[in-house]
Design a protein around this motif. Structure first.
Motif, short mmCIF file in Angstrom:
data_model
loop_
_atom_site.label_atom_id
_atom_site.label_comp_id
_atom_site.label_asym_id
_atom_site.label_seq_id
_atom_site.Cartn_x
_atom_site.Cartn_y
_atom_site.Cartn_z
N GLY A 120 0.81 -1.22 0.00
CA GLY A 120 0.00 0.00 0.00
C GLY A 120 0.84 1.27 0.00
N LYS A 121 0.15 2.40 0.08
CA LYS A 121 0.81 3.70 0.07
C LYS A 121 0.59 4.48 1.36
CE LYS A 121 0.67 4.23 -4.97
NZ LYS A 121 0.26 5.09 -6.11
N ASP A 122 -0.12 3.89 2.31
CA ASP A 122 -0.44 4.62 3.54
C ASP A 122 0.78 4.91 4.39
OD1 ASP A 122 -0.50 1.75 3.82
OD2 ASP A 122 -1.16 2.04 5.88
N LYS A 123 1.85 4.15 4.19
CA LYS A 123 3.08 4.38 4.95
C LYS A 123 4.10 5.20 4.17
CE LYS A 123 2.83 2.10 8.98
NZ LYS A 123 3.26 2.64 10.29
N GLY A 124 3.76 5.60 2.95
CA GLY A 124 4.65 6.44 2.16
C GLY A 124 5.69 5.71 1.34
N TRP A 125 5.62 4.38 1.28
CA TRP A 125 6.60 3.63 0.52
C TRP A 125 6.43 3.81 -0.98
CZ3 TRP A 125 10.63 2.10 3.00
CH2 TRP A 125 10.55 1.64 4.33
N ALA A 126 7.54 3.88 -1.71
CA ALA A 126 7.53 3.93 -3.17
C ALA A 126 8.63 3.01 -3.68
CB ALA A 126 7.74 5.34 -3.68
N ILE A 127 8.28 2.09 -4.57
CA ILE A 127 9.28 1.19 -5.15
C ILE A 127 10.07 1.96 -6.20
CG2 ILE A 127 9.66 -0.92 -6.47
CD1 ILE A 127 7.16 -2.09 -5.14
N VAL A 128 11.38 2.06 -5.98
CA VAL A 128 12.25 2.81 -6.88
C VAL A 128 12.74 1.92 -8.02
CG1 VAL A 128 14.34 4.23 -7.02
CG2 VAL A 128 12.95 4.26 -4.94
N VAL A 129 13.18 0.70 -7.67
CA VAL A 129 13.59 -0.30 -8.65
C VAL A 129 12.91 -1.61 -8.27
CG1 VAL A 129 15.54 -1.52 -9.70
CG2 VAL A 129 15.83 0.84 -8.91
N PRO A 130 12.16 -2.25 -9.20
CA PRO A 130 11.36 -3.44 -8.84
C PRO A 130 12.23 -4.56 -8.28
CG PRO A 130 10.76 -2.59 -11.01
CD PRO A 130 12.00 -1.87 -10.60
N THR A 131 11.63 -5.28 -7.29
CA THR A 131 10.31 -5.06 -6.76
C THR A 131 10.28 -5.48 -5.31
OG1 THR A 131 7.96 -5.30 -7.21
CG2 THR A 131 9.28 -7.29 -7.38
N PHE A 132 9.24 -5.05 -4.59
CA PHE A 132 9.06 -5.42 -3.19
C PHE A 132 7.62 -5.84 -2.97
CE2 PHE A 132 13.00 -3.22 -2.78
CZ PHE A 132 13.62 -3.76 -1.66
N SER A 133 7.44 -6.74 -2.01
CA SER A 133 6.11 -7.21 -1.64
C SER A 133 6.12 -7.58 -0.16
CB SER A 133 5.72 -8.43 -2.49
OG SER A 133 6.66 -9.48 -2.30
N LEU A 134 4.95 -7.87 0.37
CA LEU A 134 4.85 -8.33 1.76
C LEU A 134 4.62 -9.83 1.78
CD1 LEU A 134 2.73 -5.53 3.49
CD2 LEU A 134 5.22 -5.70 3.20
N GLU A 135 5.33 -10.50 2.67
CA GLU A 135 5.20 -11.95 2.78
C GLU A 135 5.36 -12.36 4.23
OE1 GLU A 135 7.97 -15.58 1.40
OE2 GLU A 135 7.07 -14.48 -0.29
#
Length: 258
Positions: A64-79
């Protein structure tokens, strides 16, 4: 010259050199260690925490974006309640009219302005070669992409880097390596980490110094001018390879320990 005097002088000279000679290698080794930073890992913290600026435990279904995170170079996810980095950009030659691709670790960033700070998180290398924590200032055009300083953690070493002033665009036609900013350093310290285990990491950045600790023990220290850049406007985290993890991230403002 009197032969007796000459013989005596020669004896004294040789005796003096012989007495000093065993000390020289030890002195040289000590200086070499000091230059390499092996004697520069302060046992006590160099930064005192002030107000908590940011925290994320990643206990949710999506980044999500509620914490201000932005992916600069792919990629990130939650696991499984952790932030997972997966590198997706690798070196590739020019092909079918397309330009070559320069490989790059996966990078995620957040706008958290600091000058002096303490960053803490847990990490697991997993299948990744390394994970990083980095400070940038996007408005600073004296470094590639505003990079300032960075800590890179691998299973066998940790590297602290002063990035300020590196890889700056040069005039067309310039040749050779770009000049190294005066006084800039980076340093590597050996580690022996289990890549499948979780480890805690603390990065103290105060003035022109960075001090890193893993699992509560100091492991690296660097003093270099670029670290003192006053407007560290962005913090970024990187993963080189497949499946490095971050969790329980906290960032504080800080001040030097007096």
């Amino acid at each position: 010259m009197n032969l007796r005097f000459l013989t005596l002088a020669s004896f004294l000279t040789v005796s003096t050199f012989a007495a000093d000679a065993p000390k020289l290698p030890a002195v040289a080794a000590a200086k070499e260690k000091q230059m390499s930073g092996e004697l520069r890992k302060p046992a006590e913290p160099t930064a005192k925490k002030k107000e908590l600026l940011f925290s994320d435990d990643f206990e949710r279904a999506e980044l999500g974006k509620d914490k201000g995170w932005a992916i600069v170079v792919p990629t990130f996810s939650l696991e499984n309640g952790a932030l997972k980095g997966t590198q997706m950009r690798f070196d590739a030659p020019a092909k079918d009219g397309k330009p070559p691709v320069k490989g790059h670790q996966a990078v995620i960033g957040n706008d958290i302005p600091t000058k002096d700070s303490v960053i803490e998180f847990r990490f697991r290398l997993g299948g990744a070669q390394s994970v990083t924590a980095e400070f940038d200032d996007r408005k600073f055009n004296g470094s590639h992409y505003g990079h300032l300083c960075m800590a890179r953690i691998a299973a066998d070493k940790i590297i602290l880097v002063d990035q300020k002033g590196l890889a700056v665009a040069r005039p067309e036609g310039a040749t050779g390596e770009p000049p190294t900013p005066k006084g800039r350093k980076n340093i590597s310290f050996p580690l022996s980490l289990d890549p499948q285990a979780w480890h805690s990491f603390t990065l103290e950045t105060v003035g022109d110094t960075m001090r890193a600790s893993i699992d509560g023990k100091p492991v690296a220290f660097l003093q270099s001018p670029g670290i003192a850049h006053p407007t560290k406007s962005k913090v970024e985290f990187g993963c080189m390879g497949q499946g490095g993890f971050f969790d329980d991230l906290k960032i504080w403002n800080a001040e030097p320990v007096k």
